[in-house]
Write an enzyme that holds these catalytic residues in place. Sequence first.
Site, mmCIF file in Angstrom:
data_model
loop_
_atom_site.group_PDB
_atom_site.id
_atom_site.type_symbol
_atom_site.label_atom_id
_atom_site.label_comp_id
_atom_site.label_asym_id
_atom_site.label_seq_id
_atom_site.Cartn_x
_atom_site.Cartn_y
_atom_site.Cartn_z
ATOM 1 N N LYS A 182 1.154 4.050 -3.022
ATOM 2 C CA LYS A 182 0.703 5.440 -2.836
ATOM 3 C C LYS A 182 1.854 6.435 -3.066
ATOM 4 O O LYS A 182 1.638 7.532 -3.595
ATOM 5 C CB LYS A 182 0.084 5.618 -1.446
ATOM 6 C CG LYS A 182 -1.216 4.828 -1.260
ATOM 7 C CD LYS A 182 -2.301 5.249 -2.245
ATOM 8 C CE LYS A 182 -3.615 4.526 -2.026
ATOM 9 N NZ LYS A 182 -4.690 4.965 -2.910
ATOM 10 N N TYR B 256 0.843 -1.204 0.000
ATOM 11 C CA TYR B 256 0.000 0.000 0.000
ATOM 12 C C TYR B 256 0.879 1.255 0.000
ATOM 13 O O TYR B 256 0.682 2.160 -0.826
ATOM 14 C CB TYR B 256 -0.911 -0.025 1.234
ATOM 15 C CG TYR B 256 -1.906 1.111 1.285
ATOM 16 C CD1 TYR B 256 -3.086 1.057 0.553
ATOM 17 C CD2 TYR B 256 -1.667 2.241 2.060
ATOM 18 C CE1 TYR B 256 -4.007 2.088 0.593
ATOM 19 C CE2 TYR B 256 -2.576 3.289 2.100
ATOM 20 C CZ TYR B 256 -3.750 3.211 1.366
ATOM 21 O OH TYR B 256 -4.655 4.243 1.411
HETATM 22 N N1 LIG Z 1 -10.307 5.827 4.182
HETATM 23 C C1 LIG Z 1 -9.151 6.411 4.412
HETATM 24 O O1 LIG Z 1 -8.843 6.802 5.531
HETATM 25 C C2 LIG Z 1 -8.171 6.633 3.292
HETATM 26 C C3 LIG Z 1 -7.010 7.347 3.571
HETATM 27 C C4 LIG Z 1 -6.100 7.586 2.556
HETATM 28 C C5 LIG Z 1 -6.361 7.130 1.278
HETATM 29 N N2 LIG Z 1 -7.501 6.439 1.047
HETATM 30 C C6 LIG Z 1 -7.728 5.969 -0.324
HETATM 31 O O2 LIG Z 1 -9.035 6.273 -0.708
HETATM 32 C C7 LIG Z 1 -9.475 5.314 -1.663
HETATM 33 C C8 LIG Z 1 -10.829 4.764 -1.222
HETATM 34 O O3 LIG Z 1 -10.654 4.056 -0.019
HETATM 35 P P1 LIG Z 1 -11.818 3.827 1.034
HETATM 36 O O4 LIG Z 1 -11.233 4.084 2.356
HETATM 37 O O5 LIG Z 1 -13.032 4.533 0.634
HETATM 38 O O6 LIG Z 1 -11.974 2.227 0.916
HETATM 39 P P2 LIG Z 1 -13.205 1.298 0.543
HETATM 40 O O7 LIG Z 1 -14.438 1.732 1.242
HETATM 41 O O8 LIG Z 1 -12.691 -0.086 0.772
HETATM 42 O O9 LIG Z 1 -13.403 1.559 -1.012
HETATM 43 C C9 LIG Z 1 -12.574 1.012 -1.991
HETATM 44 C C10 LIG Z 1 -13.305 1.090 -3.308
HETATM 45 O O10 LIG Z 1 -12.455 0.609 -4.342
HETATM 46 C C11 LIG Z 1 -13.214 -0.261 -5.158
HETATM 47 N N3 LIG Z 1 -12.339 -1.234 -5.803
HETATM 48 C C12 LIG Z 1 -11.416 -2.035 -5.226
HETATM 49 N N4 LIG Z 1 -10.858 -2.828 -6.145
HETATM 50 C C13 LIG Z 1 -11.448 -2.520 -7.332
HETATM 51 C C14 LIG Z 1 -11.313 -3.026 -8.661
HETATM 52 N N5 LIG Z 1 -10.435 -3.988 -8.967
HETATM 53 N N6 LIG Z 1 -12.088 -2.482 -9.632
HETATM 54 C C15 LIG Z 1 -12.984 -1.507 -9.337
HETATM 55 N N7 LIG Z 1 -13.143 -0.994 -8.105
HETATM 56 C C16 LIG Z 1 -12.395 -1.510 -7.119
HETATM 57 C C17 LIG Z 1 -14.219 -0.911 -4.230
HETATM 58 O O11 LIG Z 1 -15.375 -1.314 -4.944
HETATM 59 P P3 LIG Z 1 -15.771 -2.817 -5.302
HETATM 60 O O12 LIG Z 1 -15.310 -3.698 -4.183
HETATM 61 O O13 LIG Z 1 -17.269 -2.747 -5.432
HETATM 62 O O14 LIG Z 1 -15.100 -3.088 -6.599
HETATM 63 C C18 LIG Z 1 -14.577 0.260 -3.331
HETATM 64 O O15 LIG Z 1 -15.602 1.025 -3.902
HETATM 65 C C19 LIG Z 1 -8.380 4.268 -1.759
HETATM 66 O O16 LIG Z 1 -7.549 4.547 -2.870
HETATM 67 C C20 LIG Z 1 -7.614 4.463 -0.481
HETATM 68 O O17 LIG Z 1 -6.277 4.052 -0.580
HETATM 69 C C21 LIG Z 1 -8.408 6.161 2.018
#
Ligand SMILES: NC(=O)c1ccc[n+]([C@@H]2O[C@H](COP(=O)([O-])OP(=O)(O)OC[C@H]3O[C@@H](n4cnc5c(N)ncnc54)[C@H](OP(=O)(O)O)[C@@H]3O)[C@@H](O)[C@H]2O)c1
Length: 262
Positions: free
Chosen positions: A172, A168
Amino acid sequence: MNDSAASTPTSIDPLFDISDKVAIVTGASSGLGRQFATALARRGAYVVAVARRSDPLKALADEHPGRILAVSADVTKDDQVQDVVDRAVEWRGAIDIVVNNAGITSIQPAEDEDAATFSRVVDVNLVALYRLCHLAGRRMLEQGQGTIINIASINGLVASWSIPEAGYCASKGAVISLTRELAAQWADRGVRVNALAPGYFRSELTEELFTSSAGERRFRRMPMRRGGREDELNGALVFLASNASSYMTGQTLVIDGGWTSV
Ligand SMILES: NC(=O)c1ccc[n+]([C@@H]2O[C@H](COP(=O)([O-])OP(=O)(O)OC[C@H]3O[C@@H](n4cnc5c(N)ncnc54)[C@H](OP(=O)(O)O)[C@@H]3O)[C@@H](O)[C@H]2O)c1
């Protein structure tokens, strides 16, 4: 920016106006992606919401009839991402905004995280992100305009450490570097590329952090002493998506409650 506002935009500052822009948001079936798609649609954009799970996408589209188009796709597949791009253009005739948000992690110490697991994370978080930059970017270059927002993480800038996730962090960090390169290549042809690096926001990905005592201890050590609230990325998102950031490209905007400032 208060996101409890009604769907119809009223008296928008032209600098931040994204009404009738066409956006693609990946990873829109949950978490931040769902929030990003909603924030853009509420400000009058047309949003192609992308993820593999169709039911949550359909539920999201039903909340914003005519504004959000649900397209199920796996971002690791060339033909499916090309289909997303084609569907956006067929639907609204352009692609103005891309939010490259789909992401996964694998939490385990590096001595246990084998190369196949590492690669799987990089394939979604970096290679798939590049795939959409490449395919949508070509369209934007033809149009002579567009803005791409790559969702990085503070873990592209600092180590995750006590929540071990080597793939990860590597992915990033690379997103931030890729953002600079694409921005530089396309800057004089009207296409801007920036990254957004969130701290910790509650989602399926971070659920454990928000519910464990180890997570609570982490938050106690950071300046704001709390995770981000649901709508606290929207200001940065709209800024990067709109003309308010017209002279900004290749940069990473960090929204983390001060996490990386200490
Ligand atoms: N939450 C945080 O605190 C945080 C902090 C820093 C960065 N981020 C970044 O923000 C982004 C969203 O994260 P989140 O926290 O919202 O996590 P999440 O709720 O697990 O969402 C991840 C999303 O990615 C989709 N996804 C995963 N693999 C995929 C694939 N092969 N094809 C299409 N869609 C795919 C999933 O949808 P499906 O499973 O339906 O495909 C889901 O909608 C990520 O890039 C994460 O690294 C999050």
